[in-house]
Design an enzyme around this catalytic site. Sequence first.
Site, short mmCIF file in Angstrom:
data_model
loop_
_atom_site.label_atom_id
_atom_site.label_comp_id
_atom_site.label_asym_id
_atom_site.label_seq_id
_atom_site.Cartn_x
_atom_site.Cartn_y
_atom_site.Cartn_z
N ARG A 7 -10.15 -0.61 7.69
CA ARG A 7 -11.64 -1.11 7.31
C ARG A 7 -11.54 -2.68 7.60
NH1 ARG A 7 -12.17 1.88 1.85
NH2 ARG A 7 -9.98 1.53 1.01
N GLY A 43 -6.73 2.64 -6.17
CA GLY A 43 -6.23 1.64 -5.59
C GLY A 43 -7.22 1.38 -4.30
N ASP A 44 -7.67 0.35 -3.83
CA ASP A 44 -8.94 0.26 -2.80
C ASP A 44 -8.61 -1.19 -1.86
OD1 ASP A 44 -10.06 -1.25 -4.40
OD2 ASP A 44 -11.66 0.34 -4.67
N LYS A 74 -4.35 -4.54 -5.97
CA LYS A 74 -4.84 -3.68 -6.89
C LYS A 74 -4.02 -2.38 -6.88
CE LYS A 74 -9.14 -1.54 -8.32
NZ LYS A 74 -8.78 -0.10 -8.60
N SER A 120 -4.64 7.48 -2.51
CA SER A 120 -5.93 7.35 -1.74
C SER A 120 -6.58 6.26 -1.73
CB SER A 120 -6.65 8.51 -2.63
OG SER A 120 -8.12 8.41 -2.25
#
EC number: 4.3.1.12
Length: 359
Positions: A53, A234-235, A239, A300
């Site tokens: 992204r 987590g993203d 983090k 994820s």
Amino acid sequence: MMTQPNLNIVPFVSVDHMMKLVLRVGVETFLKELAGYVEEDFRRWQNFDKTPRVASHSKEGVIELMPTSDGTLYGFKYVNGHPKNTRDGLQTVTAFGVLADVGSGYPMLLTEMTILTALRTAATSAVAAKHLAPKNARTMAIIGNGAQSEFQALAFKAILGVDKLRLYDLDPQATAKCIRNLQGAGFNIVACKSVEEAVEGADIITTVTADKANATILTDNMVGAGVHINAVGGDCSGKTELHGDILRRSDIFVEYPPQTRIEGEIQQLPEDYPVNELWEVITGRIAGRKDARQITLFDSVGFATEDFSALRYVRDKLKDTGLYEQLDLLADPDEPRDLYGMLLRHEKLLQSESTKPAA
């Protein structure tokens, strides 16, 4: 499928429409059906354009675009992640998305995706767990009882049959909220006073916290043999939720390695550390859970194909519901090359309307 009577009109699904659609379908049915779309698109993984992204980071959070295409349809999601927002009475995550026709480039759907993202994240977690969790897993610990916790619980119930929850959050009010919202949903729920207590006896451990920090929510001594870890929090870079020793003990499964190595738990590990891709498990190319003592970890971070699946699902479910507005979004002159002429004609229309005598 919805019909678009005029090329300038794009169906728009508001928050109100999305809530009505989810409730009309039923939350658990919505999650099960959405999970089917997610799994279907993982099975045709090779058809998709894939890219990490596009992210704009700040000290307050991150704003991202998540695009993908299967050659026929194109979809993208705008999404933010601002953990501090909770203190200001705002959502940590907000989102909207677009589905478009590749052949013409015309948008086919514009929709809210704040609610839809929570649903697709939970559906994806449950799809992964279907292939990775211990057989007949019924008990799940949820560490972090914020906005996504109920969706996770209901997805695991609908798809895996989980019916026992052990909840923990640093904020007891968040746990109380989660318990209140899940009353009558068919769960046996225990509110726990620590992470250690919450994971005791759990077949599945879900971590879904919001702080933008390299936190250690789960340590190695808390994870016993045979557990499946669903690491959702987590993203973004910087983090994490899990101690590195857990990663080294686990078989790690990810959505798209180039993105997960930046944003997921595996950002703690060397860039060449071996991981498994979820699509290969779903298609049977590699094994998921191999034995009863194996620790599996779904790292994820969320990937664009999952949003694409959600957009496709909503488009298909909208048929004959009327749960959308007709948004005048696209300029569509009678002569495609005469866009300025369209503006002039509208000016004349406005002038004629202004000279009409009052009724």
